[in-house]
Design an enzyme around this catalytic site. Structure first.
Site, PDB file in Angstrom:
ATOM      1  N   GLY A 214      22.030 -21.958  30.480  1.00  8.44           N
ATOM      2  CA  GLY A 214      22.138 -23.058  29.528  1.00  8.44           C
ATOM      3  C   GLY A 214      23.518 -23.110  28.905  1.00  8.44           C
TER       4      GLY A 214
ATOM      5  N   GLY B 110      18.704 -20.271  31.945  1.00  7.93           N
ATOM      6  CA  GLY B 110      18.061 -21.569  32.022  1.00  7.93           C
ATOM      7  C   GLY B 110      17.823 -22.032  33.446  1.00  7.93           C
TER       8      GLY B 110
ATOM      9  CD  GLU C 270      18.369 -14.911  29.332  1.00 11.41           C
ATOM     10  OE1 GLU C 270      18.375 -15.996  29.928  1.00 11.41           O
ATOM     11  OE2 GLU C 270      18.043 -13.837  29.884  1.00 11.41           O
TER      12      GLU C 270
ATOM     13  CG  ASP D 287      15.041 -18.412  26.735  1.00  2.76           C
ATOM     14  OD1 ASP D 287      15.676 -17.989  27.719  1.00  2.76           O
ATOM     15  OD2 ASP D 287      15.433 -19.390  26.063  1.00  2.76           O
TER      16      ASP D 287
END
Length: 402
Positions: A99, A159, A182, A190
Site C-alpha cells: 500500500g 496490500g 509490516e 493485515d
C-alpha cells in the site's frame, strides 16, 4: 467514477504484452488511472491490471475504490458477471508491492492533524479512509461470487497480498517474491491475513512469516497453501491466452482445468525455508506458544547442534530489529484470528491499524522510507493491557462496517 469503452487509457495504448486483439478494453476511470479492466469479446473473462508500475503497483485509495466499484457492479447485476477475472500488475517488476503507506505517514507528520484525531477512524482523514476502503475491498474480494485468478509475477507484498490472497486462485511463478513485512514499519500483517495465516502448513508457518516478514518463494508458497498453482514465467502468457478463450458460462471446473494444464511443480528450492527448516519452524512457532515461548524456543534451537541452529540465530536477529509493539500486537492478532471469520478479522484489523497510526508506524516509515537511515527508535513493548487496548472498539463510530 465510470466505465468507458476504449482501447486507450490516458491517451496511450497499453503495452503490447497487456493487450490482445480479442479484448475490448474498459477503463475504470479515476484521477490516477491506476486500475484498468479489460473484457474479452464474449465477456466470459475480465483482466484487471493494477497500473502504477513506477510505484511497483502500490495500492492507493483510487485503486481500491475502483476494484470495489467493479465488484459491486457484478454483484448488483449492473454489469454482467464474467466466468472469472484475472488480476495482474503492470510492468515487469511487481504484481503489487504493498500500500501507499508513505502518503499516510505524510498526512500524520506534515498534515497538521490534531493529535486526538490520529488513529480513531475519523472520516475525512487519509490514514483512516485508506484503510477503511482497502479493507472493504478485501472483504468484497473474499466474498465475491466471481472467481479470481491472481497472477503473481514479481513482488507480492502487504496490500498486494490482501488484494489477491483472499481470491480463489493464486498463481505463483519463478519471479514471485511474497512477503508481509509490516512489523518492520510499525504495522502488522493485515488486509485479512488473520483469517488465513493461522491455517497455513506446517502449523506455525503463518505466525513465522507474520512476525518476521520473511520472503517466501514459489516452492514454499505452493506447499504451504498460500499459492494454489505454480506456472513457470515462460508459460504465463499461454495461461492468460487460454483463460481469455474460455467459454461464456464456464464453471470453476473449466477454469481449474486450464490452470492445471499450464501448471507444474517448482524444482528450484534453493530459496526455500520449509525444505530445510519445516520441523524447526513447527517447533518454535507452534500454535499456542506465547511470544516469549517463541523467543525461548528459538534460543534453544540456536544453541543446539541441529541443522536449523543458524536459521534460528538469524530469525532471532530479524525479530530484534522489528517494532516490539508490532510483534506483540501481531502475535495477538494472529492468535485471535483463529476463531474469527473474514468479516470479524477485518473489523479487528481496522481497529489495530488505527492504533498503529498513533504509534510506531510513524517512526518505522520515517526510518525505512523517508530518511532511509534504517535505524528506527521503537517504543517499549506494551504489557498485556497495552496490547488489548489495540483491539478495543474505536470511539465516535470510527469502527469499520462491512
Amino acid at each position: 467514477m465510470f466505465f468507458r469503452a476504449s482501447r486507450q487509457v490516458g491517451g496511450r495504448l497499453l503495452p503490447s504484452s497487456q493487450r490482445s486483439s480479442s479484448l475490448s478494453t474498459v477503463a475504470v476511470a479515476m484521477s490516477t488511472k491506476s486500475l484498468l479492466a479489460s473484457s474479452n469479446a464474449s465477456g466470459s473473462m475480465v483482466t484487471v491490471i493494477m497500473n502504477r508500475p513506477k510505484a511497483l503497483n502500490a495500492l492507493d485509495e483510487d485503486m481500491c475504490s475502483g476494484m470495489l466499484d467493479l465488484l459491486g457492479k457484478w454483484e448488483s447485476g449492473a454489469v454482467a458477471k464474467p466466468a472469472a477475472f484475472v488480476l495482474k500488475g503492470a510492468g515487469e517488476k511487481a504484481f503489487c508491492a504493498g500500500g501507499d503507506v508513505k502518503s499516510l505517514w505524510d498526512e500524520i507528520a506534515n498534515g497538521g492533524l490534531p493529535k486526538n484525531e490520529i488513529g480513531i477512524g475519523k472520516r475525512g482523514h487519509r490514514h483512516s479512509d485508506f484503510f477503511r476502503t482497502e479493507y472493504q475491498m478485501n472483504y468484497a474480494l473474499g466474498v465475491s461470487s466471481v472467481p479470481q485468478v491472481s497472477i503473481w509475477d514479481g513482488f507480492v507484498m502487504g496490500g498486494g497480498v490482501g488484494i489477491s490472497a483472499l481470491g480463489k486462485y493464486r498463481v505463483a511463478s519463478d519471479t514471485t517474491m511474497f512477503s508481509m513485512p509490516e512489523t518492520a514499519i510499525g504495522l502488522f500483517p493485515d488486509v485479512g491475513s488473520s483469517s488465513w495465516l493461522p491455517s497455513l502448513s506446517p502449523p506455525g508457518f503463518g505466525m513465522y512469516i507474520g512476525l518476521t516478514g520473511d520472503r517466501v518463494f514459489a516452492a514454499d508458497l505452493l506447499s504451504s497453501g498460500i499459492a494454489t498453482h505454480y506456472v513457470p514465467k515462460d508459460n504465463l502468457e499461454a495461461l492468460e491466452s487460454a483463460l481469455n478463450n474460455i467459454e461464456a458460462g464456464a464453471d470453476c471446473a473449466a477454469i481449474e482445468a486450464i490452470l492445471d494444464e499450464h501448471s507444474s511443480v517448482p524444482t528450484n528450492t534453493k530459496k526455500s525455508v520449509l525444505v530445510p527448516h519445516s520441523d524447526a519452524i513447527a517447533r518454535c512457532f507452534a500454535p499456542g506458544k506465547s511470544l516469549q515461548d517463541i523467543h525461548s524456543s528459538l534460543e534453544e534451537e540456536a544453541a543446539g547442534e541441529e541443522s536449523s541452529s543458524e536459521w534460528a540465530s538469524k530469525t532471532l536477529q530479524t525479530l530484534s530489529k522489528m517494532s516490539p509493539t508490532s510483534l506483540a500486537v501481531s502475535h495477538e492478532q494472529l492468535t485471535r484470528g483463529v476463531d474469527k471469520d473474514l468479516k470479524e478479522c477485518l473489523v479487528m484489523e481496522y481497529r489495530v491499524s488505527q492504533r498503529c497510526m498513533a504509534g510506531d508506524f510513524q517512526e518505522g516509515i520515517r526510518a525505512l522510507l523517508v530518511d532511509r537511515d534504517n535505524s528506527p527508535v521503537w517504543g517499549d513493548a506494551p504489557d498485556a493491557a497495552g496490547v488489548d487496548a489495540f483491539f478495543e472498539p474505536l470511539p465516535e463510530e470510527g469502527d469499520l462496517t462491512l
